[in-house]
Design an enzyme around this catalytic site. Structure first.
Site: not given
Length: 495
Positions: A168, A179, A194-195, A268, A270, A301, A400, A472, A476
């Site tokens: 994110a 990750k 990646p974002s 993972e 909101g 989050c 959210e 989710g 993690e």
């Protein structure tokens, strides 16, 4: 091993596929500085064919067993060189985080988004090395011995295979670190995506992997302007697992895409977390708005954006929260006086404006904030905002927002507070404040959420985090966050 001869360096090409730096053949990705709204970098994104090449490279590496077949200690030694590269380039990574994600330099950027990420990488490897590869199943004696035969039953943990890691924009470096290192130390091959809103601090992973001389194909990193490659990562049968951090809406799409091939998922998503202040701890509630709104401008989050306080003290607490937020200095992430920086882009600002308007139209009362700072003409800013809500029915308590907006809700008694805290489809985190620890822990145990923080919080690689329901699946970090990157195989031996 990774071949460095003839490869372009990251200054010329940002993608890293099959042990080589390559130029993107897809649409360009413009990276905006949210502090002033300017485009400060452009990355040539990957084409669909290049994403397919990255998947194929990771799949070939998996098939060869060159990485997964190594002893874990040898993989750890290779990854330690990768981590050393991050440690040697902290200043570069910090500059990228400030510029692309709006991380306030004068805040705890090194402690939270940089130093902690690097320490967590080392800690995750250390934790993994303590986990047995083979365990004995607890068969009773009556099942272990059958007439003249002896039966042994074992559990063996093996790498899942090819992992698509999709991170994110809010904490791009640390999420990519969790990750990538978790998947790699467990013996998997990885494609990191990646974002596109904050890709630069993740693209440096290619440089780190190259310097560490990881085998070609074991680690790949791509960036794209759209979502075609992300869909391919979620549907290609050569990808065995998707690890995604982001919104619930996108997470649901990932789940649907992965269903046809039954991929392992770690999502993972909101959150709409509660802060519950017990009657003996209301003096601590004045800073509740700061905790929810100021860190990373509320783009967190796990932020406790629903603040529950005793009804008879609500007005005084809201006044104290507003006074606490009055000293917040909103401004560019690089300015030394700034305590709260920008949102990621203009879309995020407009989302905050719309939520405030809808909340007020539905009966909320504005306590403070609720607008873009009038003195900041450039960049994407929104004031820390506190809303007074009579109950949990208002949209500001249901959805959210992912911005610096929190709501205060009064409760009659503790059972009422817990009932309202659990009245949400989300379940990512929670916060309980109380001087009576036994009582506070009792309340924490009754919250339907993946994590609960009592009188404060601490982020550790040794403790996992994850959500329930719309927040989710999977975990993690921690033992659970490492084992999720492994398949369990039971072996029965008769002798």
């Amino acid at each position: 091993m990774a071949n460095s001869s003839g490869n372009q360096r990251r200054s010329e090409a940002s993608l890293y596929i099959d042990g080589a730096f390559v130029g993107g053949l897809g649409a360009p990705v413009d990276v905006e500085n949210p502090s002033d709204g300017t485009i400060f970098a452009t990355v040539q994104g990957a084409s669909a064919a290049q994403v397919e090449s990255a998947i194929h490279a990771a799949w070939q590496a998996r098939q060869s067993g060159l990485w997964s077949g190594r002893p874990a200690a040898d993989r750890a030694a290779d990854l330690s060189r990768m981590i050393a590269w991050f440690a040697d380039n902290k200043d570069v990574i910090e500059d990228l985080l400030v510029a692309e994600a709006g991380v306030v330099r004068a805040s705890l950027v090194r402690a939270g988004q940089l130093d902690a990420a690097i320490q967590h990488a080392t800690d995750l490897i250390e934790l993994f090395l303590t986990l047995p590869e083979i365990e004995d199943n607890p068969l009773p004696l009556r099942d272990r011995f059958k007439e003249v035969s002896a039966i042994q039953s074992l559990r063996r943990y093996e790498a899942v295979g090819v992992v698509a890691a999709i991170s994110a924009y809010n904490f791009p470096f640390v999420i990519s670190m969790w990750k990538t290192i978790s998947a790699l130390i467990a013996g998997n091959s990885v494609v990191l995506r990646p974002s596109p809103l904050a890709p630069l601090s993740s693209l440096v992973f290619g440089e780190a992997a190259h310097t560490a001389n990881l085998p070609a194909g074991v680690f790949n990193v791509i960036v794209e302007s759209g979502a075609e490659g992300a869909v391919l990562l979620g549907t290609d049968p050569r990808v065995d697992m998707v690890s995604f951090t982001g919104s619930t809406k996108v997470g649901q799409q990932v789940m649907v895409q992965a269903a046809a091939t039954m991929k392992r998922l770690q999502l993972e998503l909101g959150g709409k977390s509660a802060q519950i202040f017990l009657p003996d701890a209301t003096a601590l509630a004045s800073t509740a708005g700061n905790r929810a709104c100021v860190p990373h401008s509320g783009q967190v989050c796990v932020a406790g954006t629903r603040i529950f306080v005793p009804q008879d003290e609500k007005e005084a607490i809201m006044a104290a929260i507003a006074q606490s937020l009055a000293g917040v200095v909103i401004g560019p992430a690089d300015h030394p006086a700034t305590t709260m920086g920008p949102l990621i882009n203009g879309t995020a600002v407009r989302r905050c404006e719309a939520f405030v308007a809808d909340a007020l139209a539905s009966g909320a009362r504005l306590i403070c904030g609720g607008r873009c700072p009038p003195k900041l003409d450039h960049g994407h800013y929104f004031e820390p905002t506190i809303l007074d809500l009579p109950d949990c029915a208002n949209i500001a308590a249901r959805e959210e927002i992912f911005g610096p907006i929190a709501c205060v809700i009064g409760y009659r008694d503790i059972d009422h507070a817990i009932e309202m805290a659990n009245d949400t489809p989300y379940g990512l985190s929670g916060h309980v404040f109380g001087k009576d620890l036994s009582r506070a822990i009792e309340v924490a145990c009754r919250l339907r959420t993946g994590s609960v923080n009592v009188n404060g919080s601490a982020l550790s690689a040794f403790a996992s985090g994850g959500g329930q329901r719309l927040s989710g699946v999977g975990r993690e970090r921690g033992i659970e966050g490492l084992r999720i990157y492994q398949e369990l195989k039971c072996i029965t031996v008769v002798s």
